[in-house]
Design a protein around this motif. Sequence first.
Motif, PDB file in Angstrom:
ATOM      1  N   LEU A  19      33.456  83.695  45.318  1.00  0.00           N
ATOM      2  CA  LEU A  19      34.661  84.494  45.527  1.00  0.00           C
ATOM      3  C   LEU A  19      35.554  83.744  46.510  1.00  0.00           C
ATOM      4  N   LEU A  20      36.790  83.464  46.105  1.00  0.00           N
ATOM      5  CA  LEU A  20      37.757  82.790  46.966  1.00  0.00           C
ATOM      6  C   LEU A  20      38.845  83.777  47.355  1.00  0.00           C
ATOM      7  N   ILE A  21      39.026  83.985  48.656  1.00  0.00           N
ATOM      8  CA  ILE A  21      40.041  84.884  49.195  1.00  0.00           C
ATOM      9  C   ILE A  21      41.084  84.046  49.922  1.00  0.00           C
ATOM     10  N   ILE A  22      42.360  84.244  49.588  1.00  0.00           N
ATOM     11  CA  ILE A  22      43.427  83.458  50.212  1.00  0.00           C
ATOM     12  C   ILE A  22      44.712  84.282  50.168  1.00  0.00           C
ATOM     13  N   GLY A  23      45.578  84.099  51.146  1.00  0.00           N
ATOM     14  CA  GLY A  23      46.877  84.750  51.153  1.00  0.00           C
ATOM     15  C   GLY A  23      47.939  83.854  50.544  1.00  0.00           C
ATOM     16  N   SER A  24      48.938  84.455  49.919  1.00  0.00           N
ATOM     17  CA  SER A  24      49.979  83.647  49.270  1.00  0.00           C
ATOM     18  C   SER A  24      50.854  82.916  50.280  1.00  0.00           C
ATOM     19  N   ALA A  25      50.841  83.363  51.559  1.00  0.00           N
ATOM     20  CA  ALA A  25      51.617  82.690  52.601  1.00  0.00           C
ATOM     21  C   ALA A  25      50.753  81.785  53.468  1.00  0.00           C
ATOM     22  N   ASP A  26      49.535  81.515  53.043  1.00  0.00           N
ATOM     23  CA  ASP A  26      48.611  80.665  53.802  1.00  0.00           C
ATOM     24  C   ASP A  26      48.936  79.199  53.552  1.00  0.00           C
ATOM     25  N   VAL A  27      48.949  78.400  54.609  1.00  0.00           N
ATOM     26  CA  VAL A  27      49.180  76.964  54.468  1.00  0.00           C
ATOM     27  C   VAL A  27      48.099  76.318  53.607  1.00  0.00           C
ATOM     28  N   LEU A  28      46.953  76.978  53.478  1.00  0.00           N
ATOM     29  CA  LEU A  28      45.841  76.441  52.694  1.00  0.00           C
ATOM     30  C   LEU A  28      45.804  76.976  51.261  1.00  0.00           C
ATOM     31  N   LEU A  29      46.873  77.634  50.820  1.00  0.00           N
ATOM     32  CA  LEU A  29      46.877  78.197  49.470  1.00  0.00           C
ATOM     33  C   LEU A  29      46.613  77.122  48.417  1.00  0.00           C
ATOM     34  N   GLU A  30      47.354  76.019  48.457  1.00  0.00           N
ATOM     35  CA  GLU A  30      47.187  74.971  47.451  1.00  0.00           C
ATOM     36  C   GLU A  30      45.780  74.389  47.485  1.00  0.00           C
ATOM     37  N   ASP A  31      45.222  74.281  48.667  1.00  0.00           N
ATOM     38  CA  ASP A  31      43.860  73.784  48.830  1.00  0.00           C
ATOM     39  C   ASP A  31      42.873  74.685  48.089  1.00  0.00           C
ATOM     40  N   ASN A  32      43.043  75.987  48.248  1.00  0.00           N
ATOM     41  CA  ASN A  32      42.147  76.944  47.598  1.00  0.00           C
ATOM     42  C   ASN A  32      42.362  76.997  46.094  1.00  0.00           C
ATOM     43  N   LEU A  33      43.595  76.833  45.643  1.00  0.00           N
ATOM     44  CA  LEU A  33      43.853  76.775  44.207  1.00  0.00           C
ATOM     45  C   LEU A  33      43.183  75.550  43.596  1.00  0.00           C
ATOM     46  N   ALA A  34      43.252  74.419  44.310  1.00  0.00           N
ATOM     47  CA  ALA A  34      42.604  73.200  43.809  1.00  0.00           C
ATOM     48  C   ALA A  34      41.096  73.378  43.734  1.00  0.00           C
ATOM     49  N   LEU A  35      40.517  74.007  44.745  1.00  0.00           N
ATOM     50  CA  LEU A  35      39.076  74.234  44.729  1.00  0.00           C
ATOM     51  C   LEU A  35      38.688  75.172  43.591  1.00  0.00           C
ATOM     52  N   ALA A  36      39.460  76.228  43.387  1.00  0.00           N
ATOM     53  CA  ALA A  36      39.168  77.159  42.306  1.00  0.00           C
ATOM     54  C   ALA A  36      39.150  76.432  40.966  1.00  0.00           C
ATOM     55  N   GLY A  37      40.119  75.549  40.757  1.00  0.00           N
ATOM     56  CA  GLY A  37      40.159  74.780  39.524  1.00  0.00           C
ATOM     57  C   GLY A  37      38.965  73.865  39.387  1.00  0.00           C
ATOM     58  N   GLY A  38      38.588  73.212  40.487  1.00  0.00           N
ATOM     59  CA  GLY A  38      37.448  72.296  40.451  1.00  0.00           C
ATOM     60  C   GLY A  38      36.141  73.014  40.193  1.00  0.00           C
ATOM     61  N   LEU A  39      35.946  74.156  40.835  1.00  0.00           N
ATOM     62  CA  LEU A  39      34.727  74.931  40.626  1.00  0.00           C
ATOM     63  C   LEU A  39      34.638  75.418  39.178  1.00  0.00           C
ATOM     64  N   SER A  40      35.748  75.905  38.657  1.00  0.00           N
ATOM     65  CA  SER A  40      35.761  76.401  37.286  1.00  0.00           C
ATOM     66  C   SER A  40      35.516  75.274  36.290  1.00  0.00           C
ATOM     67  N   ALA A  41      36.171  74.135  36.500  1.00  0.00           N
ATOM     68  CA  ALA A  41      35.996  72.997  35.593  1.00  0.00           C
ATOM     69  C   ALA A  41      34.557  72.503  35.587  1.00  0.00           C
ATOM     70  N   ALA A  42      33.853  72.698  36.701  1.00  0.00           N
ATOM     71  CA  ALA A  42      32.457  72.266  36.794  1.00  0.00           C
ATOM     72  C   ALA A  42      31.493  73.286  36.207  1.00  0.00           C
TER      73      ALA A  42
END
Length: 305
Positions: free
Chosen positions: A240-263
Amino acid sequence: MRFALDALLADVPAEQVAEARDFYKSRAAARGPGSLEGLKEARVKRAALHAADPSAIEVTVEGATAGVPVRIFTPVDGPPRGVYLDIHGGGFYMGSAVEGDGRNRALADALQLAVVSVDYRLAPEHPWPAAPDDCEAAALWLVEEADARFGTSRLAIGGSSAGATLALATLLRLRDRGAVGRFTGAALQFGAYDLSARTPAGRRIADEYFIEAYTGHVEDRTAPDISPVYGVLRGLPPTLLIIGSADVLLEDNLALAGGLSAAGNDVDLRVYPDSPHGFTGHPTAMARTALSGIESWLQDRIAQA
């Protein structure tokens, strides 16, 4: 492929979004300490006790190079149904397990879990790999001892900010040891998954002092133990990935979500509107909704084990 951020936002009541917007308009943006002197001052300010009743049991786990203190909460009504390993945040250089006592006591009682929180060593006095070494030691201790100590072998892990990064690094280490199978889920809140500044997301935080304090001695910070987004991500428990849309780490979490799913992993990404870094620790209805969602998700993962 094209998608809009709005399509990823968690479904929360409009009044919660409005309340959060008002709250953050009146709240000055915060940033972590930018020097060793500032870090020392911040640590002093955060040093107040965080009491919980009943209080935690303190145990020291044997680590590879040092003893690792952990704080244990067990539910007041009956035996635990599972064990949750909590890793606190604080930029790898602040925070402590005791700061989570109130939340962890409530979590233990609400979900009928044993909650074990790790007091890992902090940078810059103890830079990488001290923190993941300590978290790995605590996780391996649970793999070996949870059944005998708590009467259950159902394990989950989680953390916020730096704690989320360390939780994922711990899972990668356990996977490589063949010991990750006991973990049924990972609840990761707004982690930093690229400390190398080689991705667009990583470059957004490249000048933060916490990175220098934690990994300033490391030439290549793309090592998965530091920047998990570069790791081989297959074979991990549901996340489960929790992130806010105004978080400086949003793109980081989106990239991780994609990587986890692709794996091939099971990934649940929840983006909360108009919320900055650390929002689940703020006094808003949106934070309470997100925390309630985390609890429900963890409960489901433990029940399915």
